[in-house]
Design a protein around this motif. Structure first.
Motif, PDB file in Angstrom:
ATOM      1  N   THR A 172       0.839  -1.190   0.000  1.00  0.00           N
ATOM      2  CA  THR A 172       0.000   0.000   0.000  1.00  0.00           C
ATOM      3  C   THR A 172       0.872   1.237   0.000  1.00  0.00           C
ATOM      4  O   THR A 172       1.820   1.349   0.757  1.00  0.00           O
ATOM      5  N   ALA A 173       0.537   2.197  -0.863  1.00  0.00           N
ATOM      6  CA  ALA A 173       1.318   3.427  -0.962  1.00  0.00           C
ATOM      7  C   ALA A 173       0.403   4.500  -1.529  1.00  0.00           C
ATOM      8  O   ALA A 173      -0.814   4.358  -1.544  1.00  0.00           O
ATOM      9  N   SER A 174       0.969   5.612  -1.994  1.00  0.00           N
ATOM     10  CA  SER A 174       0.229   6.641  -2.705  1.00  0.00           C
ATOM     11  C   SER A 174       1.121   7.213  -3.790  1.00  0.00           C
ATOM     12  O   SER A 174       2.352   7.184  -3.693  1.00  0.00           O
ATOM     13  N   PHE A 175       0.495   7.743  -4.831  1.00  0.00           N
ATOM     14  CA  PHE A 175       1.267   8.348  -5.915  1.00  0.00           C
ATOM     15  C   PHE A 175       2.070   9.537  -5.411  1.00  0.00           C
ATOM     16  O   PHE A 175       3.231   9.723  -5.803  1.00  0.00           O
ATOM     17  N   LEU A 176       1.454  10.356  -4.578  1.00  0.00           N
ATOM     18  CA  LEU A 176       2.142  11.565  -4.134  1.00  0.00           C
ATOM     19  C   LEU A 176       3.383  11.225  -3.323  1.00  0.00           C
ATOM     20  O   LEU A 176       4.451  11.824  -3.501  1.00  0.00           O
ATOM     21  N   ALA A 177       3.261  10.247  -2.427  1.00  0.00           N
ATOM     22  CA  ALA A 177       4.423   9.847  -1.631  1.00  0.00           C
ATOM     23  C   ALA A 177       5.522   9.270  -2.512  1.00  0.00           C
ATOM     24  O   ALA A 177       6.711   9.578  -2.345  1.00  0.00           O
ATOM     25  N   ALA A 178       5.147   8.424  -3.480  1.00  0.00           N
ATOM     26  CA  ALA A 178       6.145   7.832  -4.371  1.00  0.00           C
ATOM     27  C   ALA A 178       6.776   8.891  -5.258  1.00  0.00           C
ATOM     28  O   ALA A 178       7.979   8.830  -5.551  1.00  0.00           O
ATOM     29  N   TRP A 179       5.988   9.866  -5.679  1.00  0.00           N
ATOM     30  CA  TRP A 179       6.519  10.956  -6.517  1.00  0.00           C
ATOM     31  C   TRP A 179       7.558  11.768  -5.754  1.00  0.00           C
ATOM     32  O   TRP A 179       8.633  12.064  -6.267  1.00  0.00           O
ATOM     33  N   ARG A 180       7.232  12.125  -4.506  1.00  0.00           N
ATOM     34  CA  ARG A 180       8.211  12.855  -3.691  1.00  0.00           C
ATOM     35  C   ARG A 180       9.474  12.021  -3.493  1.00  0.00           C
ATOM     36  O   ARG A 180      10.594  12.535  -3.581  1.00  0.00           O
ATOM     37  N   LEU A 181       9.283  10.758  -3.220  1.00  0.00           N
ATOM     38  CA  LEU A 181      10.412   9.867  -2.958  1.00  0.00           C
ATOM     39  C   LEU A 181      11.347   9.770  -4.158  1.00  0.00           C
ATOM     40  O   LEU A 181      12.558   9.615  -3.999  1.00  0.00           O
TER      41      LEU A 181
ATOM     42  N   GLN B 219       7.922  20.222  -6.153  1.00  0.00           N
ATOM     43  CA  GLN B 219       6.629  20.842  -5.916  1.00  0.00           C
ATOM     44  C   GLN B 219       6.313  21.943  -6.923  1.00  0.00           C
ATOM     45  O   GLN B 219       5.172  22.116  -7.344  1.00  0.00           O
ATOM     46  N   HIS B 220       7.320  22.704  -7.344  1.00  0.00           N
ATOM     47  CA  HIS B 220       7.038  23.783  -8.297  1.00  0.00           C
ATOM     48  C   HIS B 220       6.562  23.245  -9.645  1.00  0.00           C
ATOM     49  O   HIS B 220       5.822  23.929 -10.347  1.00  0.00           O
ATOM     50  N   ASP B 221       6.981  22.029 -10.016  1.00  0.00           N
ATOM     51  CA  ASP B 221       6.453  21.432 -11.240  1.00  0.00           C
ATOM     52  C   ASP B 221       4.967  21.099 -11.084  1.00  0.00           C
ATOM     53  O   ASP B 221       4.163  21.350 -11.983  1.00  0.00           O
ATOM     54  N   LEU B 222       4.610  20.539  -9.942  1.00  0.00           N
ATOM     55  CA  LEU B 222       3.206  20.206  -9.704  1.00  0.00           C
ATOM     56  C   LEU B 222       2.353  21.462  -9.658  1.00  0.00           C
ATOM     57  O   LEU B 222       1.231  21.489 -10.172  1.00  0.00           O
ATOM     58  N   ASP B 223       2.897  22.527  -9.068  1.00  0.00           N
ATOM     59  CA  ASP B 223       2.156  23.789  -8.985  1.00  0.00           C
ATOM     60  C   ASP B 223       1.904  24.398 -10.370  1.00  0.00           C
ATOM     61  O   ASP B 223       0.903  25.093 -10.570  1.00  0.00           O
ATOM     62  N   ARG B 224       2.795  24.152 -11.318  1.00  0.00           N
ATOM     63  CA  ARG B 224       2.701  24.765 -12.651  1.00  0.00           C
ATOM     64  C   ARG B 224       2.037  23.855 -13.677  1.00  0.00           C
ATOM     65  O   ARG B 224       1.880  24.241 -14.833  1.00  0.00           O
ATOM     66  N   LEU B 225       1.671  22.653 -13.274  1.00  0.00           N
ATOM     67  CA  LEU B 225       1.050  21.708 -14.199  1.00  0.00           C
ATOM     68  C   LEU B 225      -0.343  22.200 -14.595  1.00  0.00           C
ATOM     69  O   LEU B 225      -1.181  22.460 -13.740  1.00  0.00           O
ATOM     70  N   GLU B 226      -0.593  22.332 -15.898  1.00  0.00           N
ATOM     71  CA  GLU B 226      -1.871  22.824 -16.398  1.00  0.00           C
ATOM     72  C   GLU B 226      -2.548  21.771 -17.266  1.00  0.00           C
ATOM     73  O   GLU B 226      -1.950  20.750 -17.621  1.00  0.00           O
ATOM     74  N   SER B 227      -3.799  22.061 -17.614  1.00  0.00           N
ATOM     75  CA  SER B 227      -4.598  21.058 -18.317  1.00  0.00           C
ATOM     76  C   SER B 227      -3.999  20.685 -19.663  1.00  0.00           C
ATOM     77  O   SER B 227      -4.076  19.529 -20.079  1.00  0.00           O
ATOM     78  N   HIS B 228      -3.383  21.652 -20.392  1.00  0.00           N
ATOM     79  CA  HIS B 228      -2.826  21.289 -21.700  1.00  0.00           C
ATOM     80  C   HIS B 228      -1.574  20.427 -21.545  1.00  0.00           C
ATOM     81  O   HIS B 228      -1.294  19.584 -22.398  1.00  0.00           O
ATOM     82  N   HIS B 229      -0.829  20.604 -20.438  1.00  0.00           N
ATOM     83  CA  HIS B 229       0.286  19.694 -20.170  1.00  0.00           C
ATOM     84  C   HIS B 229      -0.240  18.277 -19.941  1.00  0.00           C
ATOM     85  O   HIS B 229       0.305  17.295 -20.464  1.00  0.00           O
ATOM     86  N   ILE B 230      -1.300  18.186 -19.139  1.00  0.00           N
ATOM     87  CA  ILE B 230      -1.870  16.880 -18.799  1.00  0.00           C
ATOM     88  C   ILE B 230      -2.393  16.172 -20.039  1.00  0.00           C
ATOM     89  O   ILE B 230      -2.142  14.978 -20.243  1.00  0.00           O
ATOM     90  N   SER B 231      -3.104  16.910 -20.905  1.00  0.00           N
ATOM     91  CA  SER B 231      -3.642  16.305 -22.127  1.00  0.00           C
ATOM     92  C   SER B 231      -2.522  15.782 -23.010  1.00  0.00           C
ATOM     93  O   SER B 231      -2.612  14.671 -23.554  1.00  0.00           O
TER      94      SER B 231
END
Length: 414
Positions: A248-257, A262-274
């Motif tokens: 059992t884990a989480s994506f956010l914990a594994a991503w940090r690990l 954090q600044h990349d996550l803060d700047r992530l926008e819908s067109h990046h995601i698409s």
């Protein structure tokens, strides 16, 4: 001629700190191929043996303190163990191992793009251009004209300045950062973000070059790496628990690990995601089977390239967190092409998907060669792409996160 002569590196800028980089880890430690692989693959603890590997030229030798150990066997890579307490995770490294600073806690995650009936931006076109379009002097290809030269680019991991320098060195962009390669074909092998200082800047550059290359009669395309799966999962699922065979884990914990910034996550926008969500998992170009990860896990998603890409896209669009996590877990496997049975693993992929050679990123070359730790503390020696598994595989992750190199190579590499 030495590999350095054939793949001269630019005067690489140093855009941010490079803490000693371990391999990707899941909640219970580093993740290679399964502990009990299918019969016939012969993996062992140290994954020793190279199956005819070499750096470009069979008789070229790296300096003694950087090269392969006598007899063709690599040193066992010592890896940290992981302990979890509540929602916090930390890697406990071996003695003398420098650990990266702990990332601050995340309180908000940007929402994923709302599901609509609109098609996402195509990989070739990227996001809408907000400035005046660039005027390209290149003629469009004539019917039946041969395609332009083919280039591959290894893992970038947020090191935008290093990427720009390498692209200029290869004459793929001009001094202003615009496409300058005419009808050339360029493939990024995935892992744009995490660990380095500007993952979103890297994504936006690749999207920009995709649009400019298409206007010039070439193309710039990209594969989905395991860090794209992790980054998107952290944005969509955050701290939501996920279950898999790894625990059992989480994506956010594994991503940090694994070096999430954090600044990349803060700047992530819908067109990046698409755009990221529609990246293919694999491609075939001029007989080269292009993959991100050096694993046979692709075989679990389809019997053809189209089936694999459709399966991954469908999973990201429709399935839940557990299925998404399992996909990330599978594509985080590595080292399938090492060892005496590595060529058999390559042949299995080539037999299913076509081509005569695999080209991949994901596993840093210093780990493949056993040259991670130099006795004098010098950075790993990476003279160029690494050919191994009886010359059936080419590794392109030069280890930019660990003072190595960001590699660009024109295919075929001989």
């Amino acid at each position: 001629m030495t590999p350095e002569d054939r793949f001269p590196g630019p005067e690489t800028p140093h855009s941010g700190p490079r803490h000693h980089q371990d391999l990707d880890v899941l909640p219970y430690g580093s993740y290679y191929e399964p502990a009990e692989p299918p019969a016939g693959y012969g993996y062992d603890e140290t994954y020793s043996g190279y199956g005819g590997a070499h750096y470009l030229e069979q008789h070229w030798h790296a300096p003694a303190h950087h090269g392969v150990h006598p007899g063709g066997h690599d040193a066992t890579v010592q890896l940290g163990t992981l302990h979890r307490t509540g929602h916090e995770q930390a890697v406990h490294e071996p003695a003398g191992h420098e650990q990266a600073p702990h990332e601050p806690a995340v309180h908000e995650q940007p929402p994923m793009a709302a599901a609509t009936g609109d098609d996402p931006p195509t990989i070739e076109l990227g996001p809408p251009l907000t400035e005046q379009p660039v005027n390209f002097p290149y003629p469009q290809p004539e019917p039946g004209e041969a395609p332009g030269p083919l280039y591959v680019i290894g893992d970038v991991h947020g090191y935008l300045d290093e990427l720009l320098a390498a692209l200029r060195q290869a004459s793929l962009i001009d001094a202003d950062g615009h496409w300058a390669a005419g009808r050339s074909r360029v493939w990024f092998l995935g892992d744009f973000t995490d660990r380095g200082p500007d993952g979103i800047g890297v994504i936006e550059l690749v999207m920009q070059l995709a649009a400019e290359a298409a206007a010039a009669g070439g193309y710039c395309r990209a594969l989905m790496g395991n860090h794209e799966l992790l980054f998107l999962g952290a944005a969509k699922y955050g701290d939501e628990p996920v279950q898999s065979t790894a625990g059992t884990a989480s994506f956010l914990a594994a991503w940090r690990l694994n070096g999430g910034q954090q600044h990349d996550l803060d700047r992530l926008e819908s067109h990046h995601i698409s755009w990221l969500s529609r990246l293919p998992a694999m491609a075939l170009e001029d007989g080269h089977l292009l993959l991100h990860s050096d694993t046979t896990a692709y075989l679990e998603y389809g019997e053809s390239i189209a089936e694999v890409n459709d399966a991954v896209h469908d999973l990201l669009a429709d399935e839940g967190a557990d299925e998404w996590w399992d996909c990330f877990r599978r594509f985080t496997k590595r080292f399938a092409f090492r060892g005496e049975n590595g060529p058999d693993a390559v042949h299995e992929l080539l037999g299913a998907y076509g081509g005569y050679r695999v080209v991949h990123g994901h596993s840093p070359i210093p780990y493949l060669t056993g040259a991670v730790h130099a006795d004098d503390g010098a950075p790993p020696h990476v003279p160029g792409p690494y050919i191994y598994a009886d010359e059936l595989a080419v590794a392109m992750d030069g280890g930019v996160t660990m003072e190595g190199r960001l590699l660009i190579a024109r295919l075929p590499v001989n």
